[in-house]
Design a protein around this motif. Structure first.
Motif, PDB file in Angstrom:
ATOM      1  N   MET A  46       0.809  -1.220   0.000  1.00  0.00           N
ATOM      2  CA  MET A  46       0.000   0.000   0.000  1.00  0.00           C
ATOM      3  C   MET A  46       0.846   1.276   0.000  1.00  0.00           C
ATOM      4  O   MET A  46       0.462   2.284  -0.585  1.00  0.00           O
TER       5      MET A  46
ATOM      6  N   LEU B 166      -7.415   3.374   1.909  1.00  0.00           N
ATOM      7  CA  LEU B 166      -6.179   3.187   1.155  1.00  0.00           C
ATOM      8  C   LEU B 166      -5.175   4.297   1.459  1.00  0.00           C
ATOM      9  O   LEU B 166      -3.974   4.043   1.616  1.00  0.00           O
TER      10      LEU B 166
ATOM     11  N   ARG C 186      -3.290   3.952   4.611  1.00  0.00           N
ATOM     12  CA  ARG C 186      -2.240   2.933   4.537  1.00  0.00           C
ATOM     13  C   ARG C 186      -1.085   3.348   3.630  1.00  0.00           C
ATOM     14  O   ARG C 186      -0.205   2.553   3.355  1.00  0.00           O
TER      15      ARG C 186
ATOM     16  N   ALA D 290      -1.361   4.849   0.407  1.00  0.00           N
ATOM     17  CA  ALA D 290      -1.578   4.922  -1.042  1.00  0.00           C
ATOM     18  C   ALA D 290      -1.901   6.351  -1.462  1.00  0.00           C
ATOM     19  O   ALA D 290      -2.385   7.170  -0.665  1.00  0.00           O
TER      20      ALA D 290
ATOM     21  N   ALA E 280      -9.720  -2.622   1.837  1.00  0.00           N
ATOM     22  CA  ALA E 280      -8.267  -2.454   1.953  1.00  0.00           C
ATOM     23  C   ALA E 280      -7.616  -3.725   2.493  1.00  0.00           C
ATOM     24  O   ALA E 280      -6.548  -4.140   2.016  1.00  0.00           O
TER      25      ALA E 280
END
Length: 261
Positions: free
Chosen positions: A5, A27, A30, A32, A222
């Protein structure tokens, strides 16, 4: 095969609200970077703003191939790659099947099913060339179980999305690309804005389960990507019903029919 990620680049269609917005947040938390797309540019801009430096926005109508191509080009220009594609747009036509006109069927198919087909045409060459990535297709429990007779175009397209996703997994996983199929139950979103009613409607039916908030579903998505899981359920009991259906479809349908008579 699982996607890392941190600094991955994700494209989320229908990201301006609901499950798409929640997944974009999950996302981004994490690590991204997320291209938030929506047919409503204001909503896309708002969610991208919530993500700060990890979000950018784009207007995208999934019935327009050129819109998806522009999103791909934006992602590649800004971030140099695409790692995750979440196809998350859906609309409903609700009513007795004999009252839903052909043009309503065509519209639902164009958005719910052909929207993913267009996305595949645009993004899969990028993922296949780099030999890595992950695709998430949002289907529904209505794509696994036959409850949705009052929303038959939606049910038909979501069953098609499940089958398409299974076939994609066979094709893409040997090429280093993960595939997940999200089949949520009832989730608190604004999808009612995307519903058109025909004739006399009855309350929707489905497995008895609590209404989940979109944030919970975003985390499940996710997690599913990180763990490279194919089927992502928000109602674990659906797995038991799938086993019942697979063991004896006639008996299973007879039970459901008795419940509605």
């Amino acid at each position: 095969m699982s996607v890392q990620m941190r600094d991955a680049v994700a494209v989320v269609t229908g990201g301006g609200s609901g499950i798409g917005r929640a997944t974009a947040h999950s996302l981004a938390r994490r690590g991204a970077r997320v291209v938030v797309t929506d047919c409503d540019g204001g909503r896309a801009d708002a969610v991208a703003g919530e993500l700060g430096e990890r979000g950018i926005a784009a207007v995208c109508d999934v019935t327009r191939l050129e819109d998806l191509q522009s999103v791909r080009d934006l992602a590649l220009e800004r971030f140099g790659r695409v790692d995750i594609v979440m196809n998350n747009v859906g609309i409903l036509a609700v009513g007795p099947v004999e009252d839903i006109p052909l043009d309503a069927w065509q519209r639902v198919i164009d958005v719910n099913l052909l929207g993913i087909v267009r996305s595949n045409l645009v993004f899969l060459p990028v993922l296949v060339e780099q030999g890595a990535g992950h695709v998430v297709n949002t289907a529904s429990t209505a794509g696994l179980l036959p409850y949705g007779y009052e929303q038959m175009p939606y049910t038909a397209t979501k069953h098609a999305v499940v089958g398409l996703s299974e076939a994609l997994a066979l094709y893409l996983r040997p090429r280093g690309i993960g595939v997940s199929c999200l089949c949520p139950g009832v989730v608190a979103t604004n999808i009612v804005e995307q519903v058109t009613f025909y004739g006399e409607t009855s309350p929707p039916r489905g497995p008895n389960s609590p209404v989940l908030d979109a944030g919970t579903v975003g985390e499940l998505v996710a997690d599913g990507i990180a763990e490279d899981r194919f089927l992502i359920l928000t109602v674990p009991e659906v797995a038991n019903e799938l086993r019942e259906r697979g063991a004896d479809m006639d008996a299973y349908l007879s039970r459901l029919i008795a419940d509605v008579m």
